[in-house]
Scaffold this motif. Structure first.
Motif, PDB file in Angstrom:
ATOM      1  N   VAL A  59      25.954  43.678  36.028  1.00 48.89           N
ATOM      2  CA  VAL A  59      27.401  43.668  35.844  1.00 48.89           C
ATOM      3  C   VAL A  59      27.882  42.241  36.070  1.00 48.89           C
ATOM      4  CG1 VAL A  59      29.605  44.593  36.643  1.00 48.89           C
ATOM      5  CG2 VAL A  59      27.580  46.065  36.613  1.00 48.89           C
ATOM      6  N   VAL A  60      28.518  41.672  35.052  1.00 47.85           N
ATOM      7  CA  VAL A  60      29.008  40.299  35.126  1.00 47.85           C
ATOM      8  C   VAL A  60      30.529  40.345  35.192  1.00 47.85           C
ATOM      9  CG1 VAL A  60      29.092  38.047  33.995  1.00 47.85           C
ATOM     10  CG2 VAL A  60      27.028  39.468  33.811  1.00 47.85           C
ATOM     11  N   VAL A  61      31.068  39.723  36.239  1.00 43.06           N
ATOM     12  CA  VAL A  61      32.510  39.722  36.484  1.00 43.06           C
ATOM     13  C   VAL A  61      33.005  38.279  36.446  1.00 43.06           C
ATOM     14  CG1 VAL A  61      34.349  40.426  38.067  1.00 43.06           C
ATOM     15  CG2 VAL A  61      32.223  41.752  37.955  1.00 43.06           C
ATOM     16  N   ALA A  62      34.157  38.067  35.817  1.00 42.74           N
ATOM     17  CA  ALA A  62      34.746  36.729  35.764  1.00 42.74           C
ATOM     18  C   ALA A  62      36.230  36.817  36.069  1.00 42.74           C
ATOM     19  CB  ALA A  62      34.545  36.111  34.382  1.00 42.74           C
ATOM     20  N   GLY A  63      36.754  35.744  36.645  1.00 41.04           N
ATOM     21  CA  GLY A  63      38.183  35.662  36.917  1.00 41.04           C
ATOM     22  C   GLY A  63      38.544  36.124  38.310  1.00 41.04           C
ATOM     23  N   GLU A  64      39.689  36.786  38.407  1.00 34.42           N
ATOM     24  CA  GLU A  64      40.242  37.204  39.689  1.00 34.42           C
ATOM     25  C   GLU A  64      39.970  38.681  39.945  1.00 34.42           C
ATOM     26  OE1 GLU A  64      44.389  36.166  39.780  1.00 34.42           O
ATOM     27  OE2 GLU A  64      43.969  34.066  39.350  1.00 34.42           O
ATOM     28  N   VAL A  65      39.334  38.968  41.078  1.00 37.02           N
ATOM     29  CA  VAL A  65      39.089  40.351  41.469  1.00 37.02           C
ATOM     30  C   VAL A  65      39.987  40.628  42.665  1.00 37.02           C
ATOM     31  CG1 VAL A  65      37.393  42.096  42.066  1.00 37.02           C
ATOM     32  CG2 VAL A  65      36.698  40.104  40.710  1.00 37.02           C
ATOM     33  N   ASP A  66      40.949  41.512  42.442  1.00 35.36           N
ATOM     34  CA  ASP A  66      41.937  41.819  43.470  1.00 35.36           C
ATOM     35  C   ASP A  66      42.273  43.298  43.430  1.00 35.36           C
ATOM     36  OD1 ASP A  66      43.582  42.085  41.210  1.00 35.36           O
ATOM     37  OD2 ASP A  66      44.562  40.151  41.533  1.00 35.36           O
ATOM     38  N   MET A  67      43.354  43.671  44.075  1.00 31.94           N
ATOM     39  CA  MET A  67      43.747  45.072  44.145  1.00 31.94           C
ATOM     40  C   MET A  67      43.908  45.682  42.747  1.00 31.94           C
ATOM     41  SD  MET A  67      46.822  46.853  46.330  1.00 31.94           S
ATOM     42  CE  MET A  67      48.031  45.704  45.761  1.00 31.94           C
ATOM     43  N   ALA A  68      44.341  44.895  41.788  1.00 26.31           N
ATOM     44  CA  ALA A  68      44.570  45.401  40.437  1.00 26.31           C
ATOM     45  C   ALA A  68      43.284  45.545  39.624  1.00 26.31           C
ATOM     46  CB  ALA A  68      45.545  44.483  39.698  1.00 26.31           C
ATOM     47  N   THR A  69      42.234  44.818  39.984  1.00 28.05           N
ATOM     48  CA  THR A  69      41.026  44.801  39.160  1.00 28.05           C
ATOM     49  C   THR A  69      39.766  45.299  39.863  1.00 28.05           C
ATOM     50  OG1 THR A  69      40.608  42.484  39.744  1.00 28.05           O
ATOM     51  CG2 THR A  69      41.903  42.902  37.745  1.00 28.05           C
ATOM     52  N   ALA A  70      39.787  45.434  41.170  1.00 27.46           N
ATOM     53  CA  ALA A  70      38.590  45.820  41.922  1.00 27.46           C
ATOM     54  C   ALA A  70      38.051  47.176  41.481  1.00 27.46           C
ATOM     55  CB  ALA A  70      38.877  45.828  43.422  1.00 27.46           C
ATOM     56  N   ASP A  71      38.933  48.106  41.158  1.00 29.14           N
ATOM     57  CA  ASP A  71      38.486  49.426  40.732  1.00 29.14           C
ATOM     58  C   ASP A  71      37.746  49.349  39.393  1.00 29.14           C
ATOM     59  OD1 ASP A  71      38.311  52.254  41.230  1.00 29.14           O
ATOM     60  OD2 ASP A  71      39.770  52.517  39.598  1.00 29.14           O
ATOM     61  N   ALA A 105      38.691  43.638  46.772  1.00 28.76           N
ATOM     62  CA  ALA A 105      37.436  43.293  46.100  1.00 28.76           C
ATOM     63  C   ALA A 105      36.270  43.345  47.079  1.00 28.76           C
ATOM     64  CB  ALA A 105      37.546  41.912  45.478  1.00 28.76           C
ATOM     65  N   ILE A 106      36.467  42.803  48.263  1.00 25.37           N
ATOM     66  CA  ILE A 106      35.406  42.818  49.271  1.00 25.37           C
ATOM     67  C   ILE A 106      35.087  44.258  49.663  1.00 25.37           C
ATOM     68  CG2 ILE A 106      34.771  42.108  51.610  1.00 25.37           C
ATOM     69  CD1 ILE A 106      34.874  39.857  49.410  1.00 25.37           C
ATOM     70  N   HIS A 107      36.106  45.068  49.833  1.00 23.40           N
ATOM     71  CA  HIS A 107      35.898  46.477  50.163  1.00 23.40           C
ATOM     72  C   HIS A 107      35.096  47.178  49.058  1.00 23.40           C
ATOM     73  CE1 HIS A 107      36.690  50.328  52.045  1.00 23.40           C
ATOM     74  NE2 HIS A 107      37.094  50.782  50.877  1.00 23.40           N
ATOM     75  N   ALA A 108      35.401  46.882  47.802  1.00 25.57           N
ATOM     76  CA  ALA A 108      34.675  47.485  46.686  1.00 25.57           C
ATOM     77  C   ALA A 108      33.202  47.086  46.710  1.00 25.57           C
ATOM     78  CB  ALA A 108      35.321  47.078  45.363  1.00 25.57           C
ATOM     79  N   VAL A 109      32.902  45.841  47.022  1.00 27.05           N
ATOM     80  CA  VAL A 109      31.513  45.378  47.089  1.00 27.05           C
ATOM     81  C   VAL A 109      30.784  46.071  48.251  1.00 27.05           C
ATOM     82  CG1 VAL A 109      30.024  43.386  47.513  1.00 27.05           C
ATOM     83  CG2 VAL A 109      31.974  43.172  45.952  1.00 27.05           C
ATOM     84  N   VAL A 110      31.427  46.175  49.389  1.00 25.60           N
ATOM     85  CA  VAL A 110      30.812  46.838  50.546  1.00 25.60           C
ATOM     86  C   VAL A 110      30.546  48.313  50.236  1.00 25.60           C
ATOM     87  CG1 VAL A 110      31.199  47.552  52.948  1.00 25.60           C
ATOM     88  CG2 VAL A 110      31.700  45.203  52.234  1.00 25.60           C
ATOM     89  N   ARG A 111      31.470  48.990  49.590  1.00 20.51           N
ATOM     90  CA  ARG A 111      31.268  50.397  49.204  1.00 20.51           C
ATOM     91  C   ARG A 111      30.087  50.521  48.246  1.00 20.51           C
ATOM     92  NH1 ARG A 111      36.812  51.222  47.414  1.00 20.51           N
ATOM     93  NH2 ARG A 111      35.797  51.941  45.540  1.00 20.51           N
ATOM     94  N   LEU A 112      29.980  49.583  47.319  1.00 22.53           N
ATOM     95  CA  LEU A 112      28.863  49.593  46.381  1.00 22.53           C
ATOM     96  C   LEU A 112      27.542  49.407  47.127  1.00 22.53           C
ATOM     97  CD1 LEU A 112      27.850  49.697  43.485  1.00 22.53           C
ATOM     98  CD2 LEU A 112      28.321  47.250  43.316  1.00 22.53           C
ATOM     99  N   ALA A 113      27.518  48.494  48.090  1.00 27.00           N
ATOM    100  CA  ALA A 113      26.307  48.276  48.894  1.00 27.00           C
ATOM    101  C   ALA A 113      25.932  49.543  49.666  1.00 27.00           C
ATOM    102  CB  ALA A 113      26.513  47.104  49.846  1.00 27.00           C
ATOM    103  N   GLU A 114      26.903  50.273  50.142  1.00 26.39           N
ATOM    104  CA  GLU A 114      26.641  51.522  50.857  1.00 26.39           C
ATOM    105  C   GLU A 114      26.106  52.593  49.916  1.00 26.39           C
ATOM    106  OE1 GLU A 114      30.449  52.273  52.618  1.00 26.39           O
ATOM    107  OE2 GLU A 114      30.039  50.952  54.331  1.00 26.39           O
TER     108      GLU A 114
END
Length: 104
Positions: A23-35, A63-72
């Motif tokens: 999965v390749v992500v570019a730009g700003e990852v925030d509350m609007a895009t993390a999902d 965004a950080i929360h989304a990454v941590v959930r993915l790691a879990e």
């Protein structure tokens, strides 16, 4: 995915190779895009995920929360390739030594 604001930019692409998803992500990852980033990683036939954040210019706590959930969800099967900005936020957050975080 363009968020409409000319100053903001976000794209996410996913490509599967067998049971590995990149999965390749570019730009700003925030509350609007993390999902959107999280949804791109969810596939039934996928066992390993590489989350390439090297083109990410901004992350917030969502965004950080989304990454941590993915790691879990994928213990031992996630690799995150961070941009300088992502690495800095993870370090400040105390997450810079996680086994899923690629170095170098």
């Amino acid at each position: 995915m363009d968020q409409g604001d000319p100053e903001s930019f976000f794209t996410v692409t996913a490509e599967a190779d067998g049971d590995h998803l990149r999965v390749v992500v570019a730009g700003e990852v925030d509350m609007a895009t993390a999902d959107s980033m999280s949804r791109a990683t969810v596939r039934d036939d996928i066992r390993r995920v590489t989350l390439d954040l090297r083109a990410v210019t901004f992350v917030d706590s969502a965004a950080i929360h989304a990454v941590v959930r993915l790691a879990e969800r994928l213990p031992g099967n996630l690799t995150v390739l961070p941009s300088h900005q992502v690495r800095r936020v993870l370090d400040i957050s105390g997450l810079g030594d996680q086994p899923w975080l690629a170095t170098g």
